[in-house]
Design a protein around this motif. Structure first.
Motif, PDB file in Angstrom:
ATOM      1  N   ALA A   1      18.891  22.488 -62.668  1.00  0.00           N
ATOM      2  CA  ALA A   1      18.375  21.372 -61.871  1.00  0.00           C
ATOM      3  C   ALA A   1      17.321  20.580 -62.626  1.00  0.00           C
ATOM      4  O   ALA A   1      17.154  19.376 -62.381  1.00  0.00           O
ATOM      5  N   LEU A   2      16.634  21.240 -63.542  1.00  0.00           N
ATOM      6  CA  LEU A   2      15.530  20.566 -64.231  1.00  0.00           C
ATOM      7  C   LEU A   2      15.981  19.322 -64.998  1.00  0.00           C
ATOM      8  O   LEU A   2      15.236  18.365 -65.144  1.00  0.00           O
ATOM      9  N   VAL A   3      17.242  19.339 -65.458  1.00  0.00           N
ATOM     10  CA  VAL A   3      17.804  18.164 -66.135  1.00  0.00           C
ATOM     11  C   VAL A   3      17.795  16.947 -65.200  1.00  0.00           C
ATOM     12  O   VAL A   3      17.702  15.801 -65.644  1.00  0.00           O
ATOM     13  N   PHE A   4      17.923  17.224 -63.903  1.00  0.00           N
ATOM     14  CA  PHE A   4      18.008  16.146 -62.911  1.00  0.00           C
ATOM     15  C   PHE A   4      16.730  16.038 -62.079  1.00  0.00           C
ATOM     16  O   PHE A   4      16.739  15.563 -60.950  1.00  0.00           O
ATOM     17  N   LYS A   5      15.652  16.477 -62.695  1.00  0.00           N
ATOM     18  CA  LYS A   5      14.372  16.537 -61.980  1.00  0.00           C
ATOM     19  C   LYS A   5      13.996  15.204 -61.341  1.00  0.00           C
ATOM     20  O   LYS A   5      13.449  15.166 -60.232  1.00  0.00           O
TER      21      LYS A   5
ATOM     22  N   MET B   1      17.387  20.248 -53.046  1.00  0.00           N
ATOM     23  CA  MET B   1      18.341  21.285 -53.495  1.00  0.00           C
ATOM     24  C   MET B   1      17.975  22.619 -52.853  1.00  0.00           C
ATOM     25  O   MET B   1      16.813  23.020 -52.900  1.00  0.00           O
ATOM     26  N   CYS B   2      18.960  23.290 -52.265  1.00  0.00           N
ATOM     27  CA  CYS B   2      18.680  24.598 -51.648  1.00  0.00           C
ATOM     28  C   CYS B   2      19.261  25.743 -52.471  1.00  0.00           C
ATOM     29  O   CYS B   2      20.375  25.636 -53.004  1.00  0.00           O
ATOM     30  N   PHE B   3      18.525  26.835 -52.526  1.00  0.00           N
ATOM     31  CA  PHE B   3      19.062  28.087 -53.056  1.00  0.00           C
ATOM     32  C   PHE B   3      19.736  28.832 -51.911  1.00  0.00           C
ATOM     33  O   PHE B   3      19.241  28.826 -50.784  1.00  0.00           O
ATOM     34  N   LEU B   4      20.851  29.481 -52.231  1.00  0.00           N
ATOM     35  CA  LEU B   4      21.525  30.328 -51.240  1.00  0.00           C
ATOM     36  C   LEU B   4      20.809  31.678 -51.220  1.00  0.00           C
ATOM     37  O   LEU B   4      20.789  32.390 -52.233  1.00  0.00           O
ATOM     38  N   ARG B   5      20.264  32.019 -50.072  1.00  0.00           N
ATOM     39  CA  ARG B   5      19.400  33.215 -50.020  1.00  0.00           C
ATOM     40  C   ARG B   5      20.195  34.527 -50.016  1.00  0.00           C
ATOM     41  O   ARG B   5      19.607  35.587 -50.235  1.00  0.00           O
ATOM     42  N   HIS B   6      21.518  34.462 -49.795  1.00  0.00           N
ATOM     43  CA  HIS B   6      22.298  35.703 -49.875  1.00  0.00           C
ATOM     44  C   HIS B   6      22.565  36.080 -51.337  1.00  0.00           C
ATOM     45  O   HIS B   6      22.994  37.191 -51.625  1.00  0.00           O
ATOM     46  N   LEU B   7      22.310  35.144 -52.265  1.00  0.00           N
ATOM     47  CA  LEU B   7      22.437  35.459 -53.691  1.00  0.00           C
ATOM     48  C   LEU B   7      21.075  35.905 -54.228  1.00  0.00           C
ATOM     49  O   LEU B   7      20.068  35.832 -53.535  1.00  0.00           O
TER      50      LEU B   7
ATOM     51  N   HIS C   1      29.118  25.390 -55.214  1.00  0.00           N
ATOM     52  CA  HIS C   1      30.076  24.673 -56.058  1.00  0.00           C
ATOM     53  C   HIS C   1      30.136  25.232 -57.483  1.00  0.00           C
ATOM     54  O   HIS C   1      31.218  25.395 -58.032  1.00  0.00           O
ATOM     55  N   THR C   2      28.968  25.535 -58.055  1.00  0.00           N
ATOM     56  CA  THR C   2      28.985  26.039 -59.446  1.00  0.00           C
ATOM     57  C   THR C   2      29.697  27.394 -59.501  1.00  0.00           C
ATOM     58  O   THR C   2      30.367  27.708 -60.476  1.00  0.00           O
ATOM     59  N   LYS C   3      29.597  28.182 -58.412  1.00  0.00           N
ATOM     60  CA  LYS C   3      30.319  29.473 -58.338  1.00  0.00           C
ATOM     61  C   LYS C   3      31.831  29.292 -58.426  1.00  0.00           C
ATOM     62  O   LYS C   3      32.553  30.226 -58.753  1.00  0.00           O
ATOM     63  N   ARG C   4      32.308  28.074 -58.067  1.00  0.00           N
ATOM     64  CA  ARG C   4      33.761  27.800 -58.095  1.00  0.00           C
ATOM     65  C   ARG C   4      34.157  27.063 -59.369  1.00  0.00           C
ATOM     66  O   ARG C   4      35.264  26.543 -59.479  1.00  0.00           O
ATOM     67  N   GLY C   5      33.195  26.937 -60.286  1.00  0.00           N
ATOM     68  CA  GLY C   5      33.504  26.288 -61.549  1.00  0.00           C
ATOM     69  C   GLY C   5      33.304  24.783 -61.560  1.00  0.00           C
ATOM     70  O   GLY C   5      33.716  24.099 -62.496  1.00  0.00           O
ATOM     71  N   ILE C   6      32.705  24.243 -60.508  1.00  0.00           N
ATOM     72  CA  ILE C   6      32.398  22.807 -60.481  1.00  0.00           C
ATOM     73  C   ILE C   6      31.021  22.626 -61.117  1.00  0.00           C
ATOM     74  O   ILE C   6      30.096  23.388 -60.820  1.00  0.00           O
ATOM     75  N   SER C   7      30.876  21.624 -61.965  1.00  0.00           N
ATOM     76  CA  SER C   7      29.597  21.498 -62.672  1.00  0.00           C
ATOM     77  C   SER C   7      28.513  20.935 -61.765  1.00  0.00           C
ATOM     78  O   SER C   7      28.790  20.148 -60.835  1.00  0.00           O
ATOM     79  N   PHE C   8      27.292  21.335 -62.049  1.00  0.00           N
ATOM     80  CA  PHE C   8      26.127  20.842 -61.299  1.00  0.00           C
ATOM     81  C   PHE C   8      26.108  19.310 -61.328  1.00  0.00           C
ATOM     82  O   PHE C   8      25.866  18.648 -60.319  1.00  0.00           O
TER      83      PHE C   8
END
Ligand code: HPA
Ligand code: ZN
Length: 324
Positions: free
Chosen positions: A153-157, A135-141, A102-109
């Motif tokens: 993510a730390l803001v929403f820890k 929360m998952c990281f995309l492993r292709h990135l 989503h953040t890649k498309r300009g949607i905020s976390f």
């Protein structure tokens, strides 16, 4: 037996919330948000869900997620899944989300996580359903990209329980993300990772030894190593197995060939989960039903699988005692 499956209160531990986006809602959101999707009707969307492997699914899944724009969209998707939890007698769920999609498309976390969280809070209030967010990281990135996401993510820890790893497995081993998972562990997150879905057992070893995961998501390829099976059993490391997903993505050719009964008989801590139910023909009960229809599972096996779902969850020991 189908009655038993429906009657038992269950936990679900491997569910990608973006994978619960049903074609009907996808179509509605595409119209509302004026997002172009390559389908003219809901039927066309459903027809496109014919996969040959993990990557062929991911391409369609990421394209589908592009219709999600506002906090309300994330709320509506999550709330629709909560309704399925009620239908499937899921009383505790641990859901994955993929912020980078989503953040890649300009949607905020913030838009993403607060929409999901509001629906989960309402689920607790209205139905008593408890949940955790992973929360998952995309492993292709890249790992660098994962680090950037981790900082956000730390803001929403306080509302993220765990960190996981998903997306295209082969060619993107856990070792690629060793440093960011070390940081996540230091920050106190529970660690999980998809491993051994399509890729070989070396990915499972890396998840265990380098990322120090508490659970392996999928892990069905463990069957190919006696040594690994022994370790998973001795250490009672949970595997979050997703039968429908494995069939739809051709990890196994048929339900009859699925190895979950073998893993269970070997006393591994295996659980049943729906992964991406809107794409893989059914929610949690349907996964159990497909197994009993095709494998020689007993009532005791079903009860064990359901008990395992609570045992392997991240709920408090106190609650676990209540549920077990
Ligand atoms: N594997 C990897 N990535 C995913 C999956 C999966 O089964 N579902 C959604 N993202
Ligand atoms: Zn998954």
């Amino acid at each position: 037996m189908i009655d038993l499956i429906k009657k038992l209160p269950k936990a679900e531990l491997h569910l990608h919330i973006e994978g619960s986006l049903e074609p009907e809602l996808m179509f509605k959101l595409a119209k509302k948000n004026k997002i172009d999707i390559p389908y003219k009707s809901i039927e066309e969307i459903k027809k496109a869900y014919d996969f040959s492997n993990l990557q062929s699914f991911l391409d369609i899944y990421y394209a589908g997620a592009a219709v999600l724009i506002t906090k309300e969209d994330f709320y509506d998707m999550t709330w629709a899944y909560i309704k399925k939890c009620v239908e499937n007698n899921i009383i505790h769920t641990e859901i994955f989300f993929d912020p980078q999609t989503h953040t890649k498309r300009g949607i905020s976390f913030e838009t993403v996580i607060l929409g999901i969280k509001q629906a989960l809070d309402d689920a607790k209030e209205k139905y008593g359903i408890t949940s955790h967010i992973i929360m998952c990281f995309l492993r292709h990135l890249s790992q660098e990209d994962a680090f950037k996401t981790f900082e956000e993510a730390l803001v929403f820890k306080n509302i993220i329980k765990g960190i996981g790893l998903d997306s295209s497995e082969i060619g993107h081993p856990p070792s690629k993300f060793k440093d960011v998972f070390k940081k996540a562990k230091e920050e106190g997150f529970e660690i999980v990772a998809h491993a051994g879905e399509e890729a070989d057992v070396s990915y499972i070893y890396e998840a265990l030894d380098l990322l120090e995961v508490k659970r392996i998501d999928h892990g069905v390829q463990a069957i190919n190593s006696k040594e690994l099976l022994k370790r998973l059993k001795e250490e009672q490391i949970p595997l979050t197995v997703c039968p429908n997903s494995n069939i739809e993505l051709k990890v196994f050719n048929s339900y009859k060939e699925h190895n979950i009964k073998k893993l269970l008989d070997y006393n591994l801590l295996v659980t049943v989960n729906s992964d991406d139910p809107a794409y893989f023909k059914g929610y949690l009960n349907q996964n159990y039903i497909n197994l009993v229809d095709n494998l020689e599972l007993t009532d005791e096996d079903i009860i064990q699988l359901v008990k395992n779902s609570f045992k392997a969850s991240f709920i408090s020991d106190e609650l676990k005692e209540k549920y077990l």
